[in-house]
Design an enzyme around this catalytic site. Structure first.
Site, mmCIF file in Angstrom:
data_model
loop_
_atom_site.group_PDB
_atom_site.id
_atom_site.type_symbol
_atom_site.label_atom_id
_atom_site.label_comp_id
_atom_site.label_asym_id
_atom_site.label_seq_id
_atom_site.Cartn_x
_atom_site.Cartn_y
_atom_site.Cartn_z
ATOM 1 N N ASP A 31 0.878 -1.252 -0.139
ATOM 2 C CA ASP A 31 -0.093 0.009 0.064
ATOM 3 C C ASP A 31 0.982 1.282 -0.107
ATOM 4 O O ASP A 31 1.453 1.497 0.788
ATOM 5 C CB ASP A 31 -0.863 -0.050 1.265
ATOM 6 C CG ASP A 31 -1.627 1.385 1.463
ATOM 7 O OD1 ASP A 31 -1.586 1.752 0.500
ATOM 8 O OD2 ASP A 31 -2.082 1.566 2.371
ATOM 9 N N ASP A 35 -3.694 4.167 2.462
ATOM 10 C CA ASP A 35 -5.300 4.021 2.768
ATOM 11 C C ASP A 35 -5.626 2.523 3.147
ATOM 12 O O ASP A 35 -6.794 2.322 3.241
ATOM 13 C CB ASP A 35 -5.909 4.328 1.611
ATOM 14 C CG ASP A 35 -5.857 3.414 0.256
ATOM 15 O OD1 ASP A 35 -4.700 2.682 0.517
ATOM 16 O OD2 ASP A 35 -6.321 3.536 -0.761
ATOM 17 N N ASP A 39 -1.908 -1.010 -3.784
ATOM 18 C CA ASP A 39 -2.322 -0.507 -5.062
ATOM 19 C C ASP A 39 -0.921 -0.798 -5.986
ATOM 20 O O ASP A 39 -0.035 -1.417 -5.616
ATOM 21 C CB ASP A 39 -2.449 0.979 -4.622
ATOM 22 C CG ASP A 39 -1.314 1.465 -3.676
ATOM 23 O OD1 ASP A 39 -0.016 1.354 -3.939
ATOM 24 O OD2 ASP A 39 -1.848 2.017 -2.511
ATOM 25 N N ASP A 108 -5.698 -10.413 -15.021
ATOM 26 C CA ASP A 108 -6.455 -11.412 -14.952
ATOM 27 C C ASP A 108 -7.853 -10.713 -15.809
ATOM 28 O O ASP A 108 -8.149 -9.705 -15.778
ATOM 29 C CB ASP A 108 -6.844 -11.262 -13.492
ATOM 30 C CG ASP A 108 -7.710 -12.490 -13.038
ATOM 31 O OD1 ASP A 108 -8.557 -13.015 -13.835
ATOM 32 O OD2 ASP A 108 -7.533 -13.087 -11.766
ATOM 33 N N ASP A 210 -10.111 -16.100 -16.041
ATOM 34 C CA ASP A 210 -11.044 -16.492 -15.102
ATOM 35 C C ASP A 210 -12.182 -17.712 -15.528
ATOM 36 O O ASP A 210 -12.637 -17.321 -16.449
ATOM 37 C CB ASP A 210 -11.700 -15.145 -14.253
ATOM 38 C CG ASP A 210 -12.429 -15.331 -13.024
ATOM 39 O OD1 ASP A 210 -11.661 -15.696 -11.898
ATOM 40 O OD2 ASP A 210 -13.633 -15.396 -12.921
ATOM 41 N N GLU A 274 -7.678 -20.520 -15.729
ATOM 42 C CA GLU A 274 -8.205 -21.007 -14.611
ATOM 43 C C GLU A 274 -9.142 -22.102 -14.897
ATOM 44 O O GLU A 274 -10.169 -21.868 -15.505
ATOM 45 C CB GLU A 274 -9.059 -20.054 -13.646
ATOM 46 C CG GLU A 274 -9.358 -20.604 -12.342
ATOM 47 C CD GLU A 274 -10.653 -19.912 -11.496
ATOM 48 O OE1 GLU A 274 -10.450 -20.131 -10.329
ATOM 49 O OE2 GLU A 274 -11.216 -19.042 -12.185
ATOM 50 N N HIS A 335 -5.514 -17.035 -4.596
ATOM 51 C CA HIS A 335 -6.254 -16.068 -3.623
ATOM 52 C C HIS A 335 -7.523 -16.992 -3.346
ATOM 53 O O HIS A 335 -8.319 -16.360 -2.389
ATOM 54 C CB HIS A 335 -6.691 -14.930 -4.222
ATOM 55 C CG HIS A 335 -7.339 -14.985 -5.501
ATOM 56 N ND1 HIS A 335 -6.773 -15.713 -6.809
ATOM 57 C CD2 HIS A 335 -8.499 -14.756 -5.906
ATOM 58 C CE1 HIS A 335 -7.671 -15.823 -7.572
ATOM 59 N NE2 HIS A 335 -8.984 -15.234 -7.100
ATOM 60 N N ASP A 336 -8.027 -18.181 -3.749
ATOM 61 C CA ASP A 336 -9.203 -18.838 -3.523
ATOM 62 C C ASP A 336 -8.744 -20.101 -2.644
ATOM 63 O O ASP A 336 -9.794 -20.562 -2.095
ATOM 64 C CB ASP A 336 -9.817 -19.489 -4.872
ATOM 65 C CG ASP A 336 -10.044 -18.203 -5.741
ATOM 66 O OD1 ASP A 336 -10.571 -17.167 -5.191
ATOM 67 O OD2 ASP A 336 -10.180 -18.304 -7.024
HETATM 68 C C1 GLC Z 1 -12.411 -17.195 -9.832
HETATM 69 C C2 GLC Z 1 -11.578 -16.460 -9.139
HETATM 70 C C3 GLC Z 1 -12.631 -16.053 -7.771
HETATM 71 C C4 GLC Z 1 -13.892 -15.417 -8.054
HETATM 72 C C5 GLC Z 1 -14.615 -16.432 -9.062
HETATM 73 C C6 GLC Z 1 -15.930 -15.635 -9.536
HETATM 74 O O1 GLC Z 1 -12.685 -18.436 -9.406
HETATM 75 O O2 GLC Z 1 -10.389 -16.973 -8.802
HETATM 76 O O3 GLC Z 1 -11.646 -15.260 -6.959
HETATM 77 O O4 GLC Z 1 -14.258 -15.287 -7.000
HETATM 78 O O5 GLC Z 1 -13.760 -16.584 -10.196
HETATM 79 O O6 GLC Z 1 -15.080 -14.647 -10.622
HETATM 80 MG MG MG Z 2 -3.318 2.221 -1.233
#
Ligand code: GLC
Ligand code: MG
Length: 537
Positions: A31, A35, A39, A108, A210, A274, A335-336
């Site tokens: 960051d 904030d 970023d 992405d 995605d 993905e 991240h999932d």
């Molecule tokens: C993919 C992303 C996930 C998101 C989902 C819907 O699985 O990695 O974070 O919630 O798509 O877009």
């Molecule tokens: Mg920031």
């Protein structure tokens, strides 16, 4: 704009084969303006770090305009940077700064659905006669008023929401704030061609796509069949097999179209999908290896237990089913999914280190998730601090994905170097004293230095980049493979010490760094939970 020159000597169109990729989750990386939200400027300030680590390309989770119902994965404008992350000018500086360090930037892209606030959907829902009505999937209620079919959202609950304005249901495979686009519609295809082109022109080296496997739905909107005992956990949880609301064969036409676009650029751009599907399905996303995805994320591998036989089988299956010339991608966290230091490592540093050796020495492109390189574990997030809509909706049965999205701990102390000591980070930091970049950078025995040294070894060793994979005979609990003729990797994923008989050579890097350089003759000892990369003779 052209992509940066490669330092590895790989031709420009094949850079992704010899690359080590790194996923940045921008809100949680760094960051710059206090904030509490990471970023783009924060990423710029950490490019030197990524270069030091040896990263060749980063993919950024969505940076475009979003009301954040699903933190960027609900896009309201595909060609404008989300204001709290930066501006287009910051983005251009990020690409230029990365290029100067021989790092490529991939974005992405979320083609399956938009935000309900996207002007396309606002228009589409306004009237049955709207010009963009057919850009989304609309259907009449059943005679009794029920949803058009039995499809469930992968976030739980029905995949249909009734829109009172026009009396029809719209489809959403995720949140109701994320209406699915209708990819049978040619104008939707054209609109995304333009979006791809827009970012390619700005110097983006490729896209992570995605939920690439579900963008085309059954044209007849047929009911999904019920799950059986043989189905995977998710199908059983939802009570149905996702046969018609995604995973349709026609998705490959769309991917081939994107590949043509990517190939028409100079230099060509890379597509990473993905693709949360079984290995037999996964390999189809490579097409004939020249006409679909360059890389497809291997979810059976990510979700496998950290067990020698289980992992080996998935790797062997992938190796044998991939079309010849196709290139695997190996990743342990995102991240999932729970972070691998937690999911595979269970908090045991030896296991996390062995996992790192595995990821960085298989045949294929390793994709690290920010924090993997320091062995960052999931950080439990209290209910009142949760930001992921899934955690908010399903807690306490399911705590959602915040635990794997907490900010990068750059150093010890308030703010952890992620944000100002006085600022409140958007998600809480874990205990910064236990695991942070600064401490590990100055400790040659750390996970971070292991990561950096493994990456450097890979870069300097053609066998580790492109050599073929070949399983070696091992005792139970050990998994070992050859890379090319000259290199071998051994992982002891068990609590018992073991030895590989009949091999001679020199250890290049071991998870026990005291063994780096050790010579072995007619046998290599691999103690419990150790990993070794060796040159053999
Ligand atoms: C993919 C992303 C996930 C998101 C989902 C819907 O699985 O990695 O974070 O919630 O798509 O877009
Ligand atoms: Mg920031």
């Amino acid at each position: 704009m052209t992509a940066p020159a490669d330092t590895s000597g790989a031709p420009d169109d094949l850079w992704w084969k010899s690359a080590v990729l790194y996923q940045v989750y921008p809100r949680s990386f760094a960051d710059s303006d206090a904030d509490g939200t990471g970023d783009l400027q924060g990423i710029i300030e950490r490019l030197d770090y990524l270069q030091w680590l040896g990263i060749d390309g980063v993919w950024l989770s969505p940076i475009t305009v979003s009301p954040n119902a699903d933190w960027g994965y609900d896009v309201a404008d595909y060609c404008t940077v989300q204001p709290d992350l930066g501006t287009m000018e910051t983005f251009d500086r990020l690409v230029a700064g990365a290029r100067a360090r021989h790092i490529r930037v991939l974005l992405d892209i979320v083609p399956n659905h938009t935000s309900e606030q996207h002007p396309w959907f606002v228009d589409s829902r306004s009237s049955r006669a709207s010009a963009r009505r057919d850009w989304y999937v609309w259907a009449d209620p059943k005679p009794d008023g029920a949803a058009p079919n039995n499809w469930v959202s992968s976030f739980g609950g029905p995949a249909w929401t009734l829109d009172p304005t026009t009396g029809q249901f719209y489809l959403h495979n995720h949140l109701s704030e994320q209406p699915d686009l209708n990819w049978w519609n040619e104008e939707v295809r054209d609109a995304f061609d333009a979006i791809f082109g827009f970012w390619f022109d700005r110097g983006v080296a490729g896209f992570r796509i995605d939920v690439c496997n579900i963008i085309i739905k059954d044209a007849l909107l047929r009911d999904n069949p019920p799950a059986t005992e043989d189905d995977d956990f998710e199908a059983q949880l939802f009570g149905q097999r996702p046969v018609y609301n995604g995973n349709r064969p026609e998705v490959h036409d769309v991917i081939r179209r994107w590949r043509k676009l990517a190939d028409s650029c100079a230099p060509p751009r890379a597509l990473i999908g993905e693709t949360p599907v079984k290995v037999e399905e996964l390999v189809k996303y490579y097409g004939d290896c020249t006409d679909e995805l360059h890389l497809a994320f291997n979810f059976p591998f990510i979700t496998a237990p950290f067990d020698a036989a289980a992992m080996r089988h998935i790797v062997e299956d992938t190796e044998s089913l991939l079309p010849s010339g196709a290139w695997p991608a190996w990743t342990g966290s995102n991240h999932d999914m729970s972070r691998f230091a937690t999911r595979w490592g269970g908090g045991d540093a030896r296991k996390a280190r062995a996992a790192l050796v595995m990821l960085l020495s298989l045949r294929g492109t390793p994709v690290l998730y920010q924090g993997d390189e320091i062995g960052l574990e999931d950080v439990p997030v209290a209910h009142e601090d949760m930001r992921d809509p899934l955690g908010v909706a399903y807690w306490p049965a399911y705590a959602g994905r915040d635990a794997m999205r907490t900010p990068m701990p750059w150093r010890d102390g308030p703010g952890g170097g992620f944000t100002d000591p006085g600022a409140r980070p958007w998600l809480p930091l874990g205990p910064t004293g236990q695991c942070n970049v600064e401490q590990q950078q100055s400790d040659p025995s750390s996970m971070l230095c292991l990561a950096r040294d493994l990456i450097a070894l890979r870069r300097g060793t053609p066998e580790l980049q492109t050599g073929r994979y070949e399983t070696m005979a091992t005792p139970v609990g050990v998994w070992a493979w050859r890379r090319g003729d000259r290199m071998m990797v051994a992982l002891n994923l068990s609590d018992d010490d073991a030895a590989l008989v009949g091999t001679s050579g020199r250890i290049r890097i071991a998870t026990d760094r005291g063994r780096d350089g050790e010579l072995f003759d007619d046998g290599l000892s691999v103690p419990a939970w150790e990993g070794v990369i060796a040159e053999i003779r």
